[in-house]
Write an enzyme that holds these catalytic residues in place. Structure first.
Site, PDB file in Angstrom:
ATOM      1  N   PHE A 115     -32.685  16.871   4.441  1.00 53.06           N
ATOM      2  CA  PHE A 115     -31.561  16.696   3.508  1.00 53.06           C
ATOM      3  C   PHE A 115     -32.126  16.512   2.097  1.00 53.06           C
ATOM      4  O   PHE A 115     -32.993  15.673   1.886  1.00 53.06           O
ATOM      5  CB  PHE A 115     -30.780  15.452   3.941  1.00 53.06           C
ATOM      6  CG  PHE A 115     -29.531  15.162   3.143  1.00 53.06           C
ATOM      7  CD1 PHE A 115     -28.279  15.461   3.646  1.00 53.06           C
ATOM      8  CD2 PHE A 115     -29.619  14.562   1.887  1.00 53.06           C
ATOM      9  CE1 PHE A 115     -27.128  15.177   2.915  1.00 53.06           C
ATOM     10  CE2 PHE A 115     -28.479  14.281   1.154  1.00 53.06           C
ATOM     11  CZ  PHE A 115     -27.230  14.591   1.668  1.00 53.06           C
ATOM     12  N   GLY A 149     -52.167  11.700  -4.669  1.00 48.48           N
ATOM     13  CA  GLY A 149     -52.376  10.705  -3.610  1.00 48.48           C
ATOM     14  C   GLY A 149     -53.182  11.264  -2.453  1.00 48.48           C
ATOM     15  O   GLY A 149     -54.292  10.797  -2.147  1.00 48.48           O
ATOM     16  N   TYR A 153     -38.076  22.546  -1.075  1.00 47.37           N
ATOM     17  CA  TYR A 153     -39.369  22.071  -0.552  1.00 47.37           C
ATOM     18  C   TYR A 153     -39.553  22.507   0.916  1.00 47.37           C
ATOM     19  O   TYR A 153     -40.626  22.968   1.305  1.00 47.37           O
ATOM     20  CB  TYR A 153     -39.373  20.552  -0.674  1.00 47.37           C
ATOM     21  CG  TYR A 153     -40.672  19.856  -0.374  1.00 47.37           C
ATOM     22  CD1 TYR A 153     -41.635  19.672  -1.365  1.00 47.37           C
ATOM     23  CD2 TYR A 153     -40.925  19.319   0.889  1.00 47.37           C
ATOM     24  CE1 TYR A 153     -42.805  18.984  -1.103  1.00 47.37           C
ATOM     25  CE2 TYR A 153     -42.092  18.631   1.161  1.00 47.37           C
ATOM     26  CZ  TYR A 153     -43.037  18.462   0.161  1.00 47.37           C
ATOM     27  OH  TYR A 153     -44.200  17.779   0.428  1.00 47.37           O
ATOM     28  N   GLY A 199     -48.831  20.183  -4.900  1.00 49.81           N
ATOM     29  CA  GLY A 199     -47.422  20.296  -4.529  1.00 49.81           C
ATOM     30  C   GLY A 199     -46.559  19.335  -5.326  1.00 49.81           C
ATOM     31  O   GLY A 199     -47.046  18.323  -5.834  1.00 49.81           O
TER      32      GLY A 199
HETATM   33  N1  CAA Z   1     -28.344  13.435   6.715  1.00 55.45           N
HETATM   34  C1  CAA Z   1     -27.011  13.457   6.563  1.00 55.45           C
HETATM   35  N2  CAA Z   1     -26.374  12.926   5.513  1.00 55.45           N
HETATM   36  C2  CAA Z   1     -27.110  12.343   4.568  1.00 55.45           C
HETATM   37  C3  CAA Z   1     -28.511  12.281   4.655  1.00 55.45           C
HETATM   38  C4  CAA Z   1     -29.128  12.851   5.788  1.00 55.45           C
HETATM   39  N3  CAA Z   1     -30.450  12.829   5.957  1.00 55.45           N
HETATM   40  N4  CAA Z   1     -28.967  11.661   3.567  1.00 55.45           N
HETATM   41  C5  CAA Z   1     -27.904  11.328   2.806  1.00 55.45           C
HETATM   42  N5  CAA Z   1     -26.768  11.726   3.425  1.00 55.45           N
HETATM   43  C6  CAA Z   1     -25.397  11.525   2.956  1.00 55.45           C
HETATM   44  C7  CAA Z   1     -25.252  10.138   2.402  1.00 55.45           C
HETATM   45  O1  CAA Z   1     -24.970   9.226   3.458  1.00 55.45           O
HETATM   46  C8  CAA Z   1     -24.122  10.278   1.420  1.00 55.45           C
HETATM   47  O2  CAA Z   1     -22.892  10.314   2.131  1.00 55.45           O
HETATM   48  P1  CAA Z   1     -21.565   9.698   1.449  1.00 55.45           P
HETATM   49  O3  CAA Z   1     -21.337  10.511   0.221  1.00 55.45           O
HETATM   50  O4  CAA Z   1     -20.558   9.907   2.519  1.00 55.45           O
HETATM   51  O5  CAA Z   1     -21.912   8.257   1.173  1.00 55.45           O
HETATM   52  C9  CAA Z   1     -24.310  11.690   0.867  1.00 55.45           C
HETATM   53  O6  CAA Z   1     -25.125  12.399   1.848  1.00 55.45           O
HETATM   54  C10 CAA Z   1     -25.022  11.678  -0.467  1.00 55.45           C
HETATM   55  O7  CAA Z   1     -26.302  11.076  -0.298  1.00 55.45           O
HETATM   56  P2  CAA Z   1     -27.153  10.549  -1.509  1.00 55.45           P
HETATM   57  O8  CAA Z   1     -26.460   9.394  -2.150  1.00 55.45           O
HETATM   58  O9  CAA Z   1     -28.560  10.301  -1.064  1.00 55.45           O
HETATM   59  O10 CAA Z   1     -27.090  11.835  -2.482  1.00 55.45           O
HETATM   60  P3  CAA Z   1     -27.695  12.006  -3.898  1.00 55.45           P
HETATM   61  O11 CAA Z   1     -27.185  13.322  -4.373  1.00 55.45           O
HETATM   62  O12 CAA Z   1     -27.534  10.795  -4.738  1.00 55.45           O
HETATM   63  O13 CAA Z   1     -29.273  12.083  -3.615  1.00 55.45           O
HETATM   64  C11 CAA Z   1     -31.270  13.006  -2.745  1.00 55.45           C
HETATM   65  C12 CAA Z   1     -29.783  13.227  -3.022  1.00 55.45           C
HETATM   66  C13 CAA Z   1     -32.020  12.680  -4.053  1.00 55.45           C
HETATM   67  C14 CAA Z   1     -31.798  14.305  -2.183  1.00 55.45           C
HETATM   68  C15 CAA Z   1     -31.452  11.847  -1.764  1.00 55.45           C
HETATM   69  O14 CAA Z   1     -30.621  12.051  -0.661  1.00 55.45           O
HETATM   70  C16 CAA Z   1     -32.885  11.767  -1.232  1.00 55.45           C
HETATM   71  O15 CAA Z   1     -33.786  11.286  -1.912  1.00 55.45           O
HETATM   72  N6  CAA Z   1     -33.094  12.207   0.014  1.00 55.45           N
HETATM   73  C17 CAA Z   1     -34.393  12.193   0.668  1.00 55.45           C
HETATM   74  C18 CAA Z   1     -35.172  13.411   0.300  1.00 55.45           C
HETATM   75  C19 CAA Z   1     -36.566  13.290   0.875  1.00 55.45           C
HETATM   76  O16 CAA Z   1     -36.785  12.956   2.038  1.00 55.45           O
HETATM   77  N7  CAA Z   1     -37.570  13.591   0.062  1.00 55.45           N
HETATM   78  C20 CAA Z   1     -38.929  13.486   0.479  1.00 55.45           C
HETATM   79  C21 CAA Z   1     -39.785  13.249  -0.735  1.00 55.45           C
HETATM   80  S1  CAA Z   1     -41.450  12.919  -0.273  1.00 55.45           S
HETATM   81  C22 CAA Z   1     -42.036  14.390   0.265  1.00 55.45           C
HETATM   82  O17 CAA Z   1     -41.436  15.419   0.147  1.00 55.45           O
HETATM   83  C23 CAA Z   1     -43.401  14.368   0.935  1.00 55.45           C
HETATM   84  C24 CAA Z   1     -43.307  14.949   2.277  1.00 55.45           C
HETATM   85  O18 CAA Z   1     -43.769  16.053   2.482  1.00 55.45           O
HETATM   86  C25 CAA Z   1     -42.714  14.169   3.370  1.00 55.45           C
END
Ligand code: CAA
Length: 246
Positions: free
Chosen positions: A147, A13, A152, A89
């Site tokens: 989180f 992208g 990464y 990446g």
């Molecule tokens: N801070 C604090 N708590 C958080 C949180 C955060 N940011 N995100 C999630 N939680 C909590 C949730 O509320 C949940 O709490 P409960 O169990 O009490 O409900 C718990 O943590 C579990 O959360 P998930 O259901 O999301 O956990 P999972 O194991 O199913 O998924 C994950 C984990 C796949 C990492 C998912 O959280 C996720 O996709 N997170 C975002 C990751 C992200 O930002 N990736 C960026 C990709 S794009 C990129 O990387 C390009 C770039 O440079 C920006």
């Protein structure tokens, strides 16, 4: 004067936008391909239809040996790059308590080892030329942590450490080395996130939207230009005010 630019991961992208922006600035652009979502011939044809003639070489940036092999081909076919954009990446997101060694290694290999593996192939010839631009694509999440991204965030923070060190070594040789740290950008990488997780992140962006790939590429284009000669060792955020720092 036409310059040679090498953009790793140029078929992704942000990578595609960087290839186009550097071509718009007059450079001949070579990209690397590896396990592409879109077949490379198809991507090259799409670019050609849009008026861009790019070259492509297969390279696994996570392997020093493969980078060495591919760099040999690039030098033979096109020459030594004047501009190198370390853009390739991947993500392997997981909460750290669930993260596997394979997820850690894949992300550190492709996102951090790669800057050594690729830059090391060309640095001596770039130093000998006395002009060069190296831009390393990091991430907002290397600056603030995220989180689910211990792998990464660590890799991307490491990328800027590399930038700061190499910038000192090349400063008097006409080569600048900078980091660009994009925020959340409208790309397949970001679309792969769960929609409800992404919605929460977009709500934290003061500009109220994802970045467009061209908004990242414009900054890379500037850093690769002659006009940016006094900018080196910098980490430029392009994140819609999601994370600010001194
Ligand atoms: N801070 C604090 N708590 C958080 C949180 C955060 N940011 N995100 C999630 N939680 C909590 C949730 O509320 C949940 O709490 P409960 O169990 O009490 O409900 C718990 O943590 C579990 O959360 P998930 O259901 O999301 O956990 P999972 O194991 O199913 O998924 C994950 C984990 C796949 C990492 C998912 O959280 C996720 O996709 N997170 C975002 C990751 C992200 O930002 N990736 C960026 C990709 S794009 C990129 O990387 C390009 C770039 O440079 C920006």
């Amino acid at each position: 004067m036409s310059r040679l630019a090498l953009v790793t991961g140029g078929m992704g992208g942000i990578g595609t936008a960087i290839c186009r922006a550097l071509a718009d600035d007059g450079s001949r652009v070579v990209t690397t391909e590896f396990k592409e979502a879109v077949p490379p011939e198809e991507w090259l044809a799409q670019q050609q239809a849009a008026g861009y003639q790019f070259e492509s070489v297969a390279m696994d940036v996570s392997s020093f040996e493969d980078a060495e092999r591919a760099a040999g081909l690039i030098k033979e076919r096109y020459g030594v790059p004047d501009i190198l954009v370390n853009n390739a990446g991947i993500t392997r997101d997981a909460q750290f308590k669930n993260m596997t060694a394979a997820q850690w290694r894949a992300v550190l290999g492709t996102n951090l080892d790669s800057v050594f593996n690729v830059t090391r192939q060309f640095i001596n010839e770039m130093l000998a030329k006395g002009w060069g631009r190296i831009v390393n694509i990091a991430s907002i999440n290397g600056q603030k942590g995220q989180f689910g991204q211990a792998n990464y965030s660590a890799a991307k923070a490491g990328v800027h450490g590399f930038t700061m060190a190499l910038a000192q070594e090349t400063a008097r040789k006409g080569i600048s080395v900078n980091t660009v740290s994009p925020g959340y950008t409208a790309t397949p990488m970001v679309s792969a996130m769960r929609p409800e997780v992404l919605d929460k992140i977009v709500a934290q962006i003061p500009l109220g939207r994802l970045a467009h790939v061209d908004e990242i590429a414009a900054v890379v284009r500037f850093l690769c230009s002659d006009a940016a000669s006094f900018v080196s060792g910098a980490n430029i955020p392009v994140n819609g005010v999601q994370y600010t720092s001194h």
